[in-house]
Design an enzyme around this catalytic site. Structure first.
Site: not given
Ligand code: NDP
Length: 499
Positions: A183, A236, A238, A241, A258, A292, A393
């Site tokens: 996904k 993604g 926290t 997560g 992660e 991250c 973050e």
């Molecule tokens: P998210 O953690 O929300 O998204 C990462 C992934 O998870 C995407 O594929 C997203 O899908 C999916 N997702 C979102 N909500 C759910 C859920 N409830 N259950 C299962 N899967 C889900 O990050 P965002 O893309 O919304 O970014 C938000 C913030 O996260 C950023 O501003 C940044 O600060 C941080 N971030 C941190 C990362 C890291 O590596 N530490 C990586 C990316 C973001 P979809 O895209 O369709 O929402």
């Protein structure tokens, strides 16, 4: 870069389920954009929960019929090598597609696509190391363990490293013999879709890898709860997560996470100043700060604070923003308007908290930056570690700088965070480098170096940065169960009750 139209860029991208490109049940699509220009790039299928059911059924069927997991490991390895080879053949087109969909610079995209290729090569070799063991047991018994694929894996990846994060998850899962529902993030699904196609082209059987595109909050969450899924691997935010861990607990799925970071970059007074500044600039502004493991808290010793900062700003001014497809661009665009707003709101918050924006803090000037989501590399000073800008973050090109007095103080400050993903230490004192490293609560520590990931080295965090290490040979264990087999081989028939 490519002179003609990118051969991998399509107008519409369907889902991949059971080896077939299919529309979603509702035939709906959503748009994806080029973050550097704001222009629409393509339409991608918007999956529904019924599509998730189909994808899970397909992955389950591929798992149970042993099409993949029971093949000899070396044969899976050959196919992983073939995937890498196909990626090498289409390298320029994949890099360009990644840039168009993510806004990242050419240099960053090239490095990340190359790393994705090397991940497949790593696990192509590692697959033959999968092995059970045997332990001494009492006379008449024989014991051995076998390793079996953990099962159907939901792999949910973010937008900051769209292809690389997919590769970090898909390659070890395939090596271990698992089946997958991938996904991608809704902002950046294109290269993950291409990767799945290349897997099939290389000979991965239908149903072993499926791709669901659509809302994370809807189909992502449904995947996590789905009783047909055995494991969730997520990268993604926290808070996402935590939500995933809670939802996965109902069916006690295996989970690896992660997550976010607020990684300290510690500069002692005895450094090679030029190298420490160059490395620290890279540590925060690489990938437009959307990493991250970005070293977003910069701790500088008071003895060199002014000198270091002056050079840091001088070097930051030299960073070239602009067309991400150009070779000399250092910093690309932010991923979306929403991310731009988040980054800017943190910069405004810093001022409200009493900090000072020393450099940047706005959209760059010039016609090239009027469209798309551009933000200047930003340096914030007069920060204390308890401010929100030092604890949360930001996920953009913003560094907060904190002055420190001694080793003990900086270790305490560096560890004063809910996160524990990465840390960097800059010093010429060998003993101090390792002494400090041993006390930092972080999964990755860089010494006189800003590069945090190489294929084969474990990557993952302490504390609320998640758990489970990716990218290493031992990551295969995250995709396997151990079966302990105890058999009786004695001559006398077994009769433990003596009845
Ligand atoms: P998210 O953690 O929300 O998204 C990462 C992934 O998870 C995407 O594929 C997203 O899908 C999916 N997702 C979102 N909500 C759910 C859920 N409830 N259950 C299962 N899967 C889900 O990050 P965002 O893309 O919304 O970014 C938000 C913030 O996260 C950023 O501003 C940044 O600060 C941080 N971030 C941190 C990362 C890291 O590596 N530490 C990586 C990316 C973001 P979809 O895209 O369709 O929402």
């Amino acid at each position: 870069m490519l002179k003609e139209k990118n051969t991998l860029l399509q107008e519409k991208y369907p889902l991949l389920i059971n080896g077939e490109h299919v529309n979603s049940e509702t035939e709906q699509f959503f748009n994806v954009y080029n973050p550097a220009t704001g222009e629409k790039l393509a339409e991608v299928a918007k999956a529904t929960r019924a599509d998730v059911d189909r994808a899970v059924a397909s992955a389950r069927e591929a798992l149970e019929n042993g099409k993949w997991g029971r093949w000899p490991a070396s044969r899976r390895g050959q196919i992983l090598n073939k995937i890498a080879q196909l990626m090498r053949e289409r390298f320029d087109a994949i890099v360009e597609l990644e840039i168009l969909n993510s806004g990242k610079s050419l240099a960053a995209a090239k490095g990340q696509v190359m790393q994705a290729i090397e991940d497949f090569e790593l696990y192509a070799g590692a697959v033959t190391t999968i092995a059970g063991s045997t332990k001494p047991v009492p006379n008449g018994f024989l014991h051995y363990t076998t390793k079996e694929p953990v099962g159907v894996c939901a792999q949910i990846v973010p937008w900051n490293y769209p292809l690389m994060m997919a590769a970090w998850k898909v390659a070890p899962a395939l090596a271990a013999g698992c089946t997958i529902i991938l996904k991608p993030a809704s902002l950046t699904p294109l290269t993950a879709l291409v990767l799945a196609d290349l897997c099939e082209e290389a000979g991965v059987p239908a149903g072993v890898i499926n791709v669901i595109t659509g809302s994370g909050a809807d189909v992502g969450a449904y995947l996590v709860e789905h009783p047909g899924v055995d494991k969730v691997a997520f990268t993604g935010e926290t808070t996402t997560g935590k939500d995933i861990m809670a939802k996965a607990s109902d069916t006690l799925k295996r989970v690896t996470l992660e997550l976010g970071g607020k990684s300290p970059n510690i500069v002692f007074p005895d450094v090679d100043l030029e190298a420490a500044v160059n490395g620290s600039v890279f540590g925060i502004y690489y990938n437009t700060g959307q990493s991250c493991e970005a070293r977003s808290r910069l701790f500088v010793h008071e003895d060199i604070y002014d000198e270091f900062l002056e050079l840091f700003v001088e070097k930051t001014k030299k960073l070239k923003l602009g067309d991400p497809l150009q070779k000399d661009t250092h910093v690309g665009a932010l991923i979306s308007q929403s991310q731009w707003d988040t980054v800017d709101s943190y910069v405004q918050l810093a001022k409200e908290e009493g900090a000072k924006v020393l450099y940047g803090g706005k959209r760059p000037e010039g016609a090239n930056f009027e469209q798309g989501h551009w933000y200047e590399p930003t340096v914030i000073v007069d920060v204390t570690n308890n401010m929100r800008v030092a604890q949360e973050e930001i996920f953009g090109p913003v560094v907060v700088v904190i002055k420190f007095k001694d080793e003990k103080e900086v270790i305490q400050l560096a560890n004063d965070s809910i996160y524990g993903l990465a840390a960097a230490v800059w010093t010429q004192d060998f003993a101090r480098a390792h002494r400090v490293t041993s006390q930092l609560k972080a999964g990755i520590v860089m010494i006189n170096n800003p590069i945090s990931a190489f294929p084969g080295l474990p990557f993952g965090g302490y504390k609320q940065s998640g758990f489970g290490r990716e990218l290493a040979i031992e990551s295969l264990d995250l995709y396997m169960e151990t079966k302990s087999v105890i058999s009786y081989v004695g001559q006398k028939p077994i009769n433990p009750f003596g009845i």
